[in-house]
Every structure is written in C-alpha cells, then in structure tokens.
Design an enzyme around this catalytic site. Structure first.
Site, PDB file in Angstrom:
ATOM      1  N   ASP A   1       0.848  -1.192   0.000  1.00 43.85           N
ATOM      2  CA  ASP A   1       0.000   0.000   0.000  1.00 43.85           C
ATOM      3  C   ASP A   1       0.889   1.249   0.000  1.00 43.85           C
ATOM      4  O   ASP A   1       1.653   1.468   0.945  1.00 43.85           O
ATOM      5  CB  ASP A   1      -0.893  -0.020   1.248  1.00 43.85           C
ATOM      6  CG  ASP A   1      -2.052   0.954   1.169  1.00 43.85           C
ATOM      7  OD1 ASP A   1      -2.205   1.618   0.136  1.00 43.85           O
ATOM      8  OD2 ASP A   1      -2.814   1.041   2.152  1.00 43.85           O
TER       9      ASP A   1
ATOM     10  N   CYS B   1      -5.549   4.818  -4.000  1.00 41.19           N
ATOM     11  CA  CYS B   1      -5.920   3.460  -3.598  1.00 41.19           C
ATOM     12  C   CYS B   1      -7.201   2.915  -4.227  1.00 41.19           C
ATOM     13  O   CYS B   1      -7.177   1.915  -4.946  1.00 41.19           O
ATOM     14  CB  CYS B   1      -6.055   3.385  -2.078  1.00 41.19           C
ATOM     15  SG  CYS B   1      -4.587   3.892  -1.165  1.00 41.19           S
TER      16      CYS B   1
ATOM     17  N   HIS C   1     -11.037  -1.426   1.165  1.00 37.95           N
ATOM     18  CA  HIS C   1     -11.175  -0.028   0.730  1.00 37.95           C
ATOM     19  C   HIS C   1     -11.978   0.127  -0.554  1.00 37.95           C
ATOM     20  O   HIS C   1     -11.724   1.032  -1.361  1.00 37.95           O
ATOM     21  CB  HIS C   1      -9.804   0.633   0.573  1.00 37.95           C
ATOM     22  CG  HIS C   1      -9.841   2.121   0.783  1.00 37.95           C
ATOM     23  ND1 HIS C   1      -8.735   2.924   0.623  1.00 37.95           N
ATOM     24  CD2 HIS C   1     -10.866   2.952   1.135  1.00 37.95           C
ATOM     25  CE1 HIS C   1      -9.054   4.177   0.863  1.00 37.95           C
ATOM     26  NE2 HIS C   1     -10.348   4.214   1.185  1.00 37.95           N
TER      27      HIS C   1
ATOM     28  N   HIS D   1      -0.009   1.691  -6.036  1.00 41.35           N
ATOM     29  CA  HIS D   1       0.456   2.888  -6.753  1.00 41.35           C
ATOM     30  C   HIS D   1       1.778   3.308  -6.144  1.00 41.35           C
ATOM     31  O   HIS D   1       2.333   2.600  -5.296  1.00 41.35           O
ATOM     32  CB  HIS D   1      -0.567   4.021  -6.700  1.00 41.35           C
ATOM     33  CG  HIS D   1      -1.059   4.318  -5.317  1.00 41.35           C
ATOM     34  ND1 HIS D   1      -0.298   4.972  -4.381  1.00 41.35           N
ATOM     35  CD2 HIS D   1      -2.230   4.016  -4.695  1.00 41.35           C
ATOM     36  CE1 HIS D   1      -0.970   5.075  -3.251  1.00 41.35           C
ATOM     37  NE2 HIS D   1      -2.148   4.486  -3.401  1.00 41.35           N
TER      38      HIS D   1
END
Length: 633
Positions: free
Chosen positions: A83, A123, A184, A391
């Site tokens: 993450d 995200c 998420h 990312h």
C-alpha cells in the site's frame, strides 16, 4: 527526502540489477573474428534451445488448465499487494540501503517487470481496476468533485455488484478464494448489514482485515487524512455559532433586542455540540473506520494496531493450510507501508531510513513468512506468486525533516499525480518455479489490470465478453513466447479527467508519453504538492497543456526533458496518433454512476458497522494477545 541514500541503475530505463544489465550487454556484443562468430552462433543456438524447452514445457503444463480439466494441474494464485509503496525502495529495482531480501528473491527466481503501471495513482480506483481488469472510470470508481478515494467505512459508494472480479470467476471454477488485509472498496449500501460491497459479495469465500484502510487517524498520528481538517472546520463553526449566541444574549440582556430567548438557547446547544464533537472527533474516527472483520463479523473495534501484523500472518497461514488440497486464490493486501507506518517493536530502528524503512523491512519479512508457509506445505512449485503495489509512494507524507512516504526512484512525481510516472509505475514480480524463467526482466508496458485476464485464464475461466476488459493476458510475455506487450496505448486518469496517455510504438522500440494536464507543484520548483494531502486533478492548481507535453520514456524515463517540434521531428505525428487512440477509447465508455462523488462518499450513521450499540462500538473477539510475535530480523 532520501534520494541521496539510494543507488539507482545507471541505464535510465532498466530499473534492474547491474548483473542483469551486464548479461544483456554480453548478448548484444558483436563477435571479433570468424572463430568467435562460430562460437557466438553455437551459444545463441544453445540459448534458443533452452528457451524453447522452457516454453514447450510450460505450455504442456498449462494445457489442462486452458481446457478447464484436471483441477489439480491449475496453479494456486498468491497475490501480494503493498500500500503506497515506492518502486525505488526495493533492492531488485536498484535500492541498496533498505533490505528487502525476500521480495528480491522473488525477482531472482521469477520474472520482473520494469514498466508495470497502476490504473490510478490512489488506492480505491487502482484496486477496483486491479480486481476487474477495467479502467476505474468504467465501473464508476472515481469522482468528479475532488473525492479521490472512499472517505469512510460508512458510505454508500463502492465497487458495484454488477462488476466481475477475478475472484468471482475463479470461485466458479472451484477455487477457494480469500482476501486478507485491506479492502477499501466499500461495504454497505442501505443498512449497516446489507454488505452489498463486501468482499464476500465480490467472489471471495473468506475475508479477514480492514474494510476501510489504515491511516494516520487510526492512532491520532501527526499526519492526519481528515481529522485535523474536520477539527479545524468544527472549531471555526463553533466560534461563529458561540459568537452569535453571545451577541444575541447580550442584546437581550441590554434590552437592545426583543423577542423570544429560543434562538439563544438553540445557538447555545449547537455551540456545545460543535465543541464536544471537535474534542471527541479523533476517538469517533478510530471507532468508525479502524476495525477488523472476519467475513461479516466485526472481530476488533477499534483495532489494536500493534498486534495486527501477527494476526494477518496467522490468518494467511491458516487459509493456506485449510485449502492446500484444492486450488486457491489468496489476495494478501498489506496494510504496510501506508502511514502511520505501524511497525512492531522488533523492527523499530532497524533500517537506514527511519520509520518508513523499518515498515518496509517488516513487510519484506512478512513476505518471507508467507513464502515459508508455501514451502512448508509443499506448494511452492504449484503456486503463482505476484508482488506489486497499488500505486507509487506518497511524497507529501512529510513532516519537518521526516519523510514518511515511499521513494519512487528516478521517476517524477508520486501518489495522487494522475500522469507522472512516480505515482503509477509500480513493482511487478511474478514467480512460478518450473514454468516462468528465473531472472527474466521485461521492459514492455504492462498494467495491474493485466492480472485479471492472466489469472482467470490460468484458473480455467473465461474472460467476460459482455463488457470491455482493458487488461491483457501476460502469460505469453512472461514465458517469452512473445516479445512485445499486448498494450499499444494506456491511459492515465486523475478522477474522471484524462491527464496523460502513452503509446508503445513497437516497430520503433519507443514509448511515448503525452501529458494533457499536470498538477502545479508547490512551492515553485518542488516535485510535489507540499502543504496538501495530495495533488488536485482539476481547477486552478492544474495546468492544461496546449499543445500537450511530450516525452520519450524509452530515452527519458524521468520525464525531465519535454520534447518540442524543434527537437522531435515526429512531434505532431505522435500527438495525432495518441489523439485518435484517446478518441477511440472515449467511444468505448458508457455512462455509469460515480461511486466516489459527494453523494456516495458522505458518512451515514445508519451504514456504520458497529459491534455494540451505536456509537459505543467496542469489542475484541480475537481472544487475547496475538500469537507469534515477530522474531529478530
């Protein structure tokens, strides 16, 4: 910043280790004599035969899977996603100061992609694209009003039920499917228990982890995603309302105004509520967003973050052991290395790069423990392992002299910057012993969206034909049976705005990047939007380029030198080719509701998951302290 602490590869577009670069250069050397030429020819024939043997063997292995037969022949699939992880923080991508031996070993034993790209630089949309193989705009997993990700656990937005994930397809083909870690992508639609966006509603048999996301507000950290801003607004409102109440009360007492005292009373009550809310907001956020679930049951609210790492590792081992007799798909979505960089005591102070380095090394240790579980269960050779990040690293995660975000190597920009490479270029490592060639490095443009068709077809499923799938099967490229990526064009969005596009001109061996819009960095001359949580996608803080900026990534991967008609003869030809591709892409889009807009992204108390009477959401069903504290690294 940690730029000086990293040793990056000398060749700009390589992004891989010096030994691998050396082997490529040896292959390209010309012979110096007829005798040498004969040896060169024999050497090439021998290498070609080796590659042919590997490829044929791999294809023989995969034949039953492609036909959907022989369930035992299909590989297990283990997907590991970090993450907010910077590509420049891995040893195999050039770093020599943060220790990542386990991830580096994956690259050494497998295939490494150097131009692997996220479909979004934040995200929620990136993960939606990963699971569905589609640009997030197609599923509505974007906004048009500044909301870049889902803001709360209790919002109505999320991955629509009509989207098809690779988990849903593989579950239909007999796979055990699990997601452990961060989700998420939404939870509920109309009530706190409808679970319309829950992982179990998107093809996963088992879920354990955070429905929302780890964030600084989970521990009242110094870097805050929303608490600090909301507290400021509440305090301003409190001051205005309190001043109004005092003014009216003074006027009444001085008999300057007439009428009822009711407005004074209501204003006073409103001021008290605003003041109280601002003082307890941090606690409310921790309870509202920072909790763990197992399937549909809340197990820990709020979560005890120091034991979460051990709980996740225990859950991963348990899932693998339970399902080792059947093919499984396990998506391990790490909470590392997102701020606030929750790190167990054993890893504190172990790295050369502060808390971020400590957290990175702990994540690498976790990867090692998961790979050890595969080894112990005898599943290593039958499991395709993939490692990536959603990312690039967050450059704005900075406070004083402390950098809490990742390092994106030679690439410009970072998290939240729609088109710049630093926000979208991520690690891409595949390992499948005996099938994928060890040590192979691929420099072709690929996407996280490509994982969808790749694992679907490996699992004996079929890629949906009732919708546009933007991902492409990676297996021929990984095996070496094709030299070029199936992607000619890739688009880079910021919310619903197209910021950039790339064109892989295969016949020329060039990769062009066109920027239609770029964020305005602050302060002037900086490489990020410091002072903000993330760069904006539109408005006066974004520059629209006419004509667009043009870069040749094959020669300038750092995007340091924009080309002009004077410096690039094919300038207008490239722009025209990309413009036609963009127009064709836009014709393929269909209007869908935007899930991340203000309407779907506002906190709703009736959607709040709570393991007690709201708002007293508190429980601990994990049964005491987590087992197995980390050993010394």
């Amino acid at each position: 910043m940690r730029a000086a602490g990293h040793s990056l590869p000398p060749a700009p577009e390589t992004g891989f280790c010096l030994s691998q670069l050396s082997s490529r250069q040896t292959w390209l050397r010309r012979p110096h004599s007829l005798k040498d030429e004969g040896r060169e020819i024999m050497s090439r024939l021998e290498q070609s035969w080796n590659w042919l043997a590997v490829t044929v063997g791999a294809l023989l292995t995969l034949t039953p899977s492609a036909c959907g037969d022989a369930q035992g022949s299909r590989p297990n699939v283990l997907l590991l996603m970090a993450d907010d992880f910077g590509i420049g923080d891995l040893g195999c991508y050039g770093n020599n100061t943060i220790r990542t031996p386990n991830i580096d070993r994956l690259a050494q034993d497998g295939v490494m992609l150097t131009q692997h790209l996220a479909a979004a630089s934040v995200c929620t949309p990136s993960r939606a694209a990963f699971l569905t193989g589609r640009y997030p705009l197609r599923s509505g997993m974007v906004s048009s009003d500044g909301y870049r990700v889902l803001q709360w656990a209790a919002v109505s937005g999320g991955l629509p039920a009509n989207e098809t994930t690779f988990a849903k397809i593989l579950k239909g083909r007999g796979y055990a499917t699990g997601l452990i870690g961060k989700w998420h992508l939404g939870l509920n639609c109309e009530s706190s228990s409808d679970h319309c966006h829950h992982p179990l509603n998107h093809g996963f048999d088992h879920f354990y982890g955070m429905p929302f996301s780890m964030m600084g507000d989970c521990i009242h950290w110094e870097l805050s995603e929303k608490r600090a801003g909301m507290e400021h607004k509440l305090n301003v409102c409190f001051q205005i309302v309190a001043l109004a109440a005092l003014t009216l009360a003074a006027g009444k007492l001085a008999r300057l105004t007439s009428g009822s005292w009711t407005p004074v009373v209501w204003l006073t009550i409103a001021a008290i509520l605003l003041f109280t809310t601002s003082r307890f907001l941090g606690v409310l956020i921790v309870h509202a967003d920072c909790f763990l679930m197992r399937n549909h049951t809340i197990t820990e609210q709020p979560m005890r973050v120091q034991r979460t790492t051990s709980l996740i590792l225990t859950e991963v081992a348990s899932f693998i052991q339970r399902n080792k007799q059947r093919p499984f798909l396990l998506f391990v979505s790490f909470l590392h290395v997102h701020t606030p960089l929750i790190t167990t005591e054993k890893f504190h102070g172990k790295s050369a790069h502060g808390l971020y380095g400590d957290n990175t090394e702990e994540m690498d240790w976790m990867v090692g423990k998961i790979l050890d579980t595969l080894d112990m269960e005898g599943l290593t050779n039958s499991t395709l392992v993939y490692f990536t990040s959603d990312h690039g690293g967050s450059l704005e995660s900075q406070l004083g002299n402390n950098q809490y975000g990742g390092w994106n190597g030679i690439y410009k920009g970072g998290k939240g910057m729609g088109g710049w490479e630093g926000g979208i270029r991520v690690p891409g490592i595949f390992r499948w012993p005996g099938v994928l060639p060890a040590g192979r490095v691929i420099h072709e443009p690929t996407s996280l969206m490509d994982v969808f068709p790749t694992v679907v077809q490996l699992g004996g499923g079929e890629v949906p034909r009732d919708r546009v799938i933007d991902g492409r099967d990676l297996l021929p490229l990984l095996l070496g049976t094709t030299q070029h990526s199936a992607h000619e064009f890739l688009l880079h969005y910021c919310e619903d705005s197209l910021h950039a596009a790339r064109w892989h001109q295969r016949d020329e061996g060039r990769v062009w990047k066109v920027h239609f819009a770029t964020p305005v960095f602050h302060p002037h001359g900086a490489g990020a939007c410091y002072g903000r949580a993330v760069c904006p996608c539109f408005g006066d803080q974004v520059t629209h380029h006419h004509p667009p900026l043009l870069f040749d990534l094959s020669r300038d991967p750092s995007e340091a030198h924009a080309l002009t008609p004077d410096t690039e003869p094919s300038f207008y030809q490239v722009l025209d080719t990309v413009a036609r591709a963009v127009e064709g892409h836009r014709r393929s889009l269909s209007p869908v509701p935007l899930q991340l807009g203000a309407r779907g992204n506002a906190w709703r108390p009736w959607l709040q998951p709570c393991c007690g009477p709201f708002p007293l959401c508190r429980c601990d069903r994990e049964g005491g302290p987590a087992p197995g504290p980390p050993r010394e690294p």
